[in-house]
Design a protein around this motif. Structure first.
Motif: not given
Length: 357
Positions: A12, A213-214, A217-218, A237, A240-241
């Motif tokens: 992450h 979604d990540s 956002e980024q 992304s 991180s997920t």
């Protein structure tokens, strides 16, 4: 903190990671190979359709000492068609024979009663017409089509059309692989199978939307910096997920694996195979496509935009300039991470300003 939790935290933060976007062509090639294999299997072997779709009769016998193989032989001799025999938990047999009409069904029932040495009245017969199966198939295709359309519309509104297209391709990829596996192993396709296929689409979308979604956002203010390309942030992304996706997939697969391997394999409850195989293969394929197919496709589509091309040139030029000045790889990596943090931080500051306003 557990090792897996520690790895998730490091992923992450961007301290470690795998270059999913940079190696996307490898995974594209693997997916294409698997998809071609599935299509060839469908063309050569076809699907083993249950009586719900092709019509036929289901005979349920009282408790008997006749084995499954013997009952299969009796049913095929009496009907002239292939038969599927399953032994139920109470010692009774479920004999399924396709392509029978009412008259032929009565004849087969009488022959089975003689072969199994049981009264004919003790054998329950259920006749399924092919027209009913056609209706079920039509409704299933209609439901699938409506689902796909609604998914594309929702993702296009909630995110953007490129993500909607990527998610649709990933869903088709998952369905093709699952259906191809059914063709290869010869499992029967029933109404339960259709339910399983429709169910896995939701699981597949879940993992995909989490990454999207990540990513959204980024990349909100990505053009305000020149240290990080869209593909770089897309790769971050996914990483991180990644642990979250693995955890949710494993947790979902464990009970399904119990149904498939223990219930259907060890205990012999063959009817569980109808839905459990589609769920097992679909869940695994959905997790794979969310990581290796959907997000890399979004990055490919996004990098074709003039604005993203311009950003890429700026980022590469800045990194080349840093290399020329003698900056180490570690310095460049820290600079890139700072750029990513600036993108996310700016997005958060903008939202805070909007709330204060």
């Amino acid at each position: 903190m557990s090792k897996l939790g520690d790895l998730g935290a490091r992923l992450h933060r961007g301290e470690v990671g795998y270059d999913f976007i940079g190696n996307r062509k490898i995974w594209y090639g693997i997916s294409i190979l698997i998809t071609i294999t599935a299509i060839v299997a469908l063309a050569v072997r076809g699907l083993n359709m249950g009586i719900e779709f092709q019509g036929g009769a289901v005979f349920t016998t009282p408790k008997t000492d006749v084995t499954v193989s013997q009952a299969t032989e009796y049913a095929e001799e009496a009907s002239g068609h292939d038969a599927i025999v399953q032994q139920l938990g109470n010692g009774t047999l479920r004999i399924q024979v396709g392509g029978l009409d009412t008259e032929k069904s009565d004849q087969v029932r009488a022959e089975l009663a003689k072969d199994l040495n049981v009264p004919e009245t003790r054998i329950a017969a259920e006749l399924v017409g092919p027209s009913w199966g056609e209706q079920i198939a039509t409704k299933a295709w209609t439901g699938l089509g409506v689902f796909m359309i609604l998914v594309v519309i929702y993702l296009a509104i909630a995110f953007e059309w490129r993500m909607a297209v990527a998610a649709l391709i990933a869903l088709i990829h998952d369905l093709t692989i699952t259906v191809g596996i059914y063709s290869l192993v010869g499992f029967e396709v029933t109404v339960g199978t259709v339910i399983g296929l429709l169910t896995i689409l939701g699981y597949s979308l879940y993992d995909t939307v989490v990454v999207f979604d990540s990513l959204k956002e980024q990349t909100k203010d990505i053009r305000k910096q020149n240290r990080w390309t869209y593909s770089d942030i897309a790769n971050r992304s996914i990483n991180s997920t990644l642990v979250r996706s693995i955890n949710t997939t494993v947790v979902a697969l464990l009970p399904v694996a119990g149904l498939l391997f223990i219930g259907g394999g060890v205990l012999g409850a063959g009817m569980l195979n109808d839905i459990s195989l589609s769920l097992f293969v679909g869940l695994a394929a959905g997790a794979y496509s969310s990581i290796f197919i959907a997000t890399p496709l979004v990055a490919d589509l996004k990098e074709r935009e003039p604005a993203m091309k311009s950003l890429r040139r700026k980022v590469l030029a800045r990194r080349a300039d840093g290399t020329a000045r003698g900056e180490s790889d570690g310095d460049l990596q820290e600079d890139a991470l700072a750029g990513e943090a600036a993108v996310v931080g700016q997005a958060r500051r903008d939202r805070s300003s909007e709330r204060r306003g």
